[in-house]
Design a protein around this motif. Structure first.
Motif, PDB file in Angstrom:
ATOM      1  N   THR A   1     -18.870 -22.382 -44.766  1.00  0.00           N
ATOM      2  CA  THR A   1     -17.685 -22.948 -45.420  1.00  0.00           C
ATOM      3  C   THR A   1     -18.036 -23.495 -46.794  1.00  0.00           C
ATOM      4  O   THR A   1     -17.359 -23.211 -47.787  1.00  0.00           O
ATOM      5  CB  THR A   1     -17.071 -24.056 -44.557  1.00  0.00           C
ATOM      6  N   TRP A   2     -19.112 -24.281 -46.866  1.00  0.00           N
ATOM      7  CA  TRP A   2     -19.520 -24.869 -48.141  1.00  0.00           C
ATOM      8  C   TRP A   2     -19.894 -23.784 -49.144  1.00  0.00           C
ATOM      9  O   TRP A   2     -19.513 -23.844 -50.322  1.00  0.00           O
ATOM     10  CB  TRP A   2     -20.705 -25.803 -47.909  1.00  0.00           C
ATOM     11  N   VAL A   3     -20.652 -22.774 -48.716  1.00  0.00           N
ATOM     12  CA  VAL A   3     -21.086 -21.711 -49.605  1.00  0.00           C
ATOM     13  C   VAL A   3     -19.887 -20.936 -50.141  1.00  0.00           C
ATOM     14  O   VAL A   3     -19.780 -20.672 -51.344  1.00  0.00           O
ATOM     15  CB  VAL A   3     -22.067 -20.761 -48.878  1.00  0.00           C
ATOM     16  N   LYS A   4     -18.960 -20.555 -49.263  1.00  0.00           N
ATOM     17  CA  LYS A   4     -17.799 -19.769 -49.687  1.00  0.00           C
ATOM     18  C   LYS A   4     -16.912 -20.551 -50.648  1.00  0.00           C
ATOM     19  O   LYS A   4     -16.498 -20.021 -51.691  1.00  0.00           O
ATOM     20  CB  LYS A   4     -16.989 -19.339 -48.461  1.00  0.00           C
ATOM     21  N   VAL A   5     -16.621 -21.791 -50.319  1.00  0.00           N
ATOM     22  CA  VAL A   5     -15.720 -22.584 -51.151  1.00  0.00           C
ATOM     23  C   VAL A   5     -16.343 -22.867 -52.518  1.00  0.00           C
ATOM     24  O   VAL A   5     -15.675 -22.745 -53.556  1.00  0.00           O
ATOM     25  CB  VAL A   5     -15.346 -23.896 -50.440  1.00  0.00           C
ATOM     26  N   LEU A   6     -17.618 -23.214 -52.539  1.00  0.00           N
ATOM     27  CA  LEU A   6     -18.286 -23.510 -53.813  1.00  0.00           C
ATOM     28  C   LEU A   6     -18.295 -22.282 -54.727  1.00  0.00           C
ATOM     29  O   LEU A   6     -17.935 -22.364 -55.907  1.00  0.00           O
ATOM     30  CB  LEU A   6     -19.715 -23.980 -53.550  1.00  0.00           C
ATOM     31  N   CYS A   7     -18.693 -21.134 -54.194  1.00  0.00           N
ATOM     32  CA  CYS A   7     -18.781 -19.924 -55.026  1.00  0.00           C
ATOM     33  C   CYS A   7     -17.400 -19.421 -55.429  1.00  0.00           C
ATOM     34  O   CYS A   7     -17.228 -18.906 -56.539  1.00  0.00           O
ATOM     35  CB  CYS A   7     -19.567 -18.846 -54.279  1.00  0.00           C
ATOM     36  N   PHE A   8     -16.421 -19.563 -54.552  1.00  0.00           N
ATOM     37  CA  PHE A   8     -15.052 -19.197 -54.894  1.00  0.00           C
ATOM     38  C   PHE A   8     -14.547 -20.058 -56.049  1.00  0.00           C
ATOM     39  O   PHE A   8     -13.906 -19.553 -56.993  1.00  0.00           O
ATOM     40  CB  PHE A   8     -14.152 -19.366 -53.668  1.00  0.00           C
ATOM     41  N   ALA A   9     -14.857 -21.354 -56.015  1.00  0.00           N
ATOM     42  CA  ALA A   9     -14.414 -22.262 -57.079  1.00  0.00           C
ATOM     43  C   ALA A   9     -15.142 -21.988 -58.391  1.00  0.00           C
ATOM     44  O   ALA A   9     -14.537 -22.053 -59.473  1.00  0.00           O
ATOM     45  CB  ALA A   9     -14.629 -23.707 -56.639  1.00  0.00           C
ATOM     46  N   LEU A  10     -16.441 -21.687 -58.332  1.00  0.00           N
ATOM     47  CA  LEU A  10     -17.179 -21.355 -59.554  1.00  0.00           C
ATOM     48  C   LEU A  10     -16.618 -20.092 -60.193  1.00  0.00           C
ATOM     49  O   LEU A  10     -16.454 -20.017 -61.422  1.00  0.00           O
ATOM     50  CB  LEU A  10     -18.665 -21.166 -59.225  1.00  0.00           C
ATOM     51  N   SER A  11     -16.326 -19.092 -59.362  1.00  0.00           N
ATOM     52  CA  SER A  11     -15.727 -17.856 -59.868  1.00  0.00           C
ATOM     53  C   SER A  11     -14.376 -18.138 -60.519  1.00  0.00           C
ATOM     54  O   SER A  11     -14.071 -17.624 -61.604  1.00  0.00           O
ATOM     55  CB  SER A  11     -15.575 -16.863 -58.713  1.00  0.00           C
ATOM     56  N   ALA A  12     -13.564 -18.968 -59.880  1.00  0.00           N
ATOM     57  CA  ALA A  12     -12.234 -19.284 -60.410  1.00  0.00           C
ATOM     58  C   ALA A  12     -12.318 -20.037 -61.734  1.00  0.00           C
ATOM     59  O   ALA A  12     -11.513 -19.796 -62.650  1.00  0.00           O
ATOM     60  CB  ALA A  12     -11.466 -20.121 -59.386  1.00  0.00           C
ATOM     61  N   SER A  13     -13.272 -20.934 -61.879  1.00  0.00           N
ATOM     62  CA  SER A  13     -13.387 -21.698 -63.130  1.00  0.00           C
ATOM     63  C   SER A  13     -13.765 -20.783 -64.293  1.00  0.00           C
ATOM     64  O   SER A  13     -13.282 -20.970 -65.416  1.00  0.00           O
ATOM     65  CB  SER A  13     -14.416 -22.820 -62.966  1.00  0.00           C
ATOM     66  N   ALA A  14     -14.616 -19.778 -64.034  1.00  0.00           N
ATOM     67  CA  ALA A  14     -14.957 -18.819 -65.101  1.00  0.00           C
ATOM     68  C   ALA A  14     -13.731 -18.005 -65.504  1.00  0.00           C
ATOM     69  O   ALA A  14     -13.499 -17.752 -66.696  1.00  0.00           O
ATOM     70  CB  ALA A  14     -16.081 -17.893 -64.619  1.00  0.00           C
ATOM     71  N   MET A  15     -12.927 -17.585 -64.527  1.00  0.00           N
ATOM     72  CA  MET A  15     -11.710 -16.826 -64.836  1.00  0.00           C
ATOM     73  C   MET A  15     -10.735 -17.665 -65.650  1.00  0.00           C
ATOM     74  O   MET A  15     -10.115 -17.176 -66.605  1.00  0.00           O
ATOM     75  CB  MET A  15     -11.040 -16.378 -63.528  1.00  0.00           C
ATOM     76  N   ALA A  16     -10.584 -18.940 -65.294  1.00  0.00           N
ATOM     77  CA  ALA A  16      -9.677 -19.819 -66.032  1.00  0.00           C
ATOM     78  C   ALA A  16     -10.163 -20.048 -67.455  1.00  0.00           C
ATOM     79  O   ALA A  16      -9.360 -20.116 -68.397  1.00  0.00           O
ATOM     80  CB  ALA A  16      -9.555 -21.148 -65.303  1.00  0.00           C
ATOM     81  N   LEU A  17     -11.476 -20.145 -67.629  1.00  0.00           N
ATOM     82  CA  LEU A  17     -12.029 -20.349 -68.970  1.00  0.00           C
ATOM     83  C   LEU A  17     -11.754 -19.139 -69.857  1.00  0.00           C
ATOM     84  O   LEU A  17     -11.434 -19.284 -71.043  1.00  0.00           O
ATOM     85  CB  LEU A  17     -13.534 -20.611 -68.861  1.00  0.00           C
ATOM     86  N   VAL A  18     -11.849 -17.935 -69.287  1.00  0.00           N
ATOM     87  CA  VAL A  18     -11.523 -16.729 -70.040  1.00  0.00           C
ATOM     88  C   VAL A  18     -10.042 -16.731 -70.433  1.00  0.00           C
ATOM     89  O   VAL A  18      -9.679 -16.441 -71.577  1.00  0.00           O
ATOM     90  CB  VAL A  18     -11.853 -15.462 -69.217  1.00  0.00           C
ATOM     91  N   GLY A  19      -9.175 -17.066 -69.469  1.00  0.00           N
ATOM     92  CA  GLY A  19      -7.744 -17.111 -69.762  1.00  0.00           C
ATOM     93  C   GLY A  19      -7.402 -18.122 -70.838  1.00  0.00           C
ATOM     94  O   GLY A  19      -6.611 -17.831 -71.758  1.00  0.00           O
TER      95      GLY A  19
END
Length: 319
Positions: free
Chosen positions: A198-216
């Protein structure tokens, strides 16, 4: 970390040299070249961020447009009150927090259920923002008052793409990367081996999302105004997915390989067949599934190893 760096010293050196050359390119390149390359950097960063989580865990996400749009709207709202640099940071942080909430509630889903949810998430956020803007703010658009140059946007997106690729590579060599791949192979077994899935999935999902938001958020600086249809365009989700699959998600550099020809294709179609880009994406997906299901990266790697072995054999025979 020192051991990983020492083992891949030549690769890091080559990557730094390429990055430095691209950073100096605006000194001699035309404005069209700068605009084209910054769009390519954006696609490379998005595809790499998508593959960082979805490629390793096999949780196929279509929520790229959601976090991309959250980044755009965060920038559009906050840049009036704080400096643009802080607005970009705010976009990444807000998307990170939103992704944690979404991940904790949805990453228990697998297979087609997770795919359908993430696709619907973009439409849900789109409609909520649209309703809020029209009913509460009494306007459908937000204007962006920024004098940031194309060169600054170019350098920012280059840095984001650079950090995303390096971060993806570093994590793939770490315990966190091994945990991600273990989840992708068999999550139940990974859980029984002591991995906090759970911790691994949520952390990596959030890191991926923050990079996408920064690009946007960075790309939003190019627009004079934005609305919900521009920010939450589902074509971003599919384009990023196809770029990652075309390059190959089994290698950290695969999405970069896939994003480059896809951007070149979109640029060609935009000038020649502006209304046929969706058809081209569909054809790309068919080609990937039937002819190169593993992507281009394993094929390139296999060819490189064969060429290297052939050269070594010839050298030994000559000696």
């Amino acid at each position: 970390m020192p051991e990983i760096i020492d083992k891949n010293r030549w690769l890091i050196g080559a990557f730094v040299l390429v990055g430095a050359a691209l950073a100096l390119l605006p000194l001699v390149a035309s404005s069209y070249t700068i605009s084209f390359l910054l769009l390519m950097f954006a696609n490379v960063a998005l595809a790499t961020a998508w593959s960082f989580f979805s490629g390793a865990t096999r949780y196929i996400s279509l929520a790229t447009a959601s976090f991309f749009g959250i980044g755009i709207y965060t920038l559009a709202i906050t840049h009036v009150y704080i400096p643009v640099g802080l607005a970009l940071v705010a976009a990444a942080v807000i998307s990170f927090l939103v992704a944690i909430v979404i991940g904790l509630s949805t990453l228990r889903l697998r297979g087609v259920y997770f795919v359908v949810f993430t696709f619907g998430l973009t439409e849900l956020v789109h409609q909520v923002i649209n309703w809020w803007e029209i009913k509460i703010n009494k306007t459908a658009t937000r204007y962006i008052f920024s004098d940031v140059s194309n060169v600054t946007i170019y350098l920012t997106l280059l840095a984001v793409a650079f950090i995303t690729i390096v971060g993806s590579w570093y994590v793939s060599q770490s315990r966190l990367g091994y945990a991600l791949r273990a989840i992708g192979e068999d999550e139940t077994v990974a859980r029984h081996t002591g991995i906090n899935t759970t911790w691994v999935k949520v952390l990596c999902f959030a890191l991926s999302a923050s990079a996408m938001a920064l690009v946007g958020a960075t790309l939003a600086l190019r627009y004079p105004y934005i609305d919900a249809s521009i920010a939450f365009n589902n074509s971003w989700s599919f384009q990023v997915l196809i770029a990652a699959l075309l390059g190959g998600v089994s290698r950290y550099w695969g999405p970069m390989v896939g994003a480059i020809p896809l951007v070149l294709l979109s640029e060609f179609l935009a000038g020649t067949f502006p209304h046929h880009f969706s058809i081209a994406l569909g054809l790309c997906f068919v080609v990937i599934v039937y002819f190169i299901p593993g992507g281009l990266a394993p094929l390139i790697e296999s060819y490189w190893y064969r060429l290297r072995d052939t050269l070594r054999t010839k050298k030994a025979a000559t000696a």
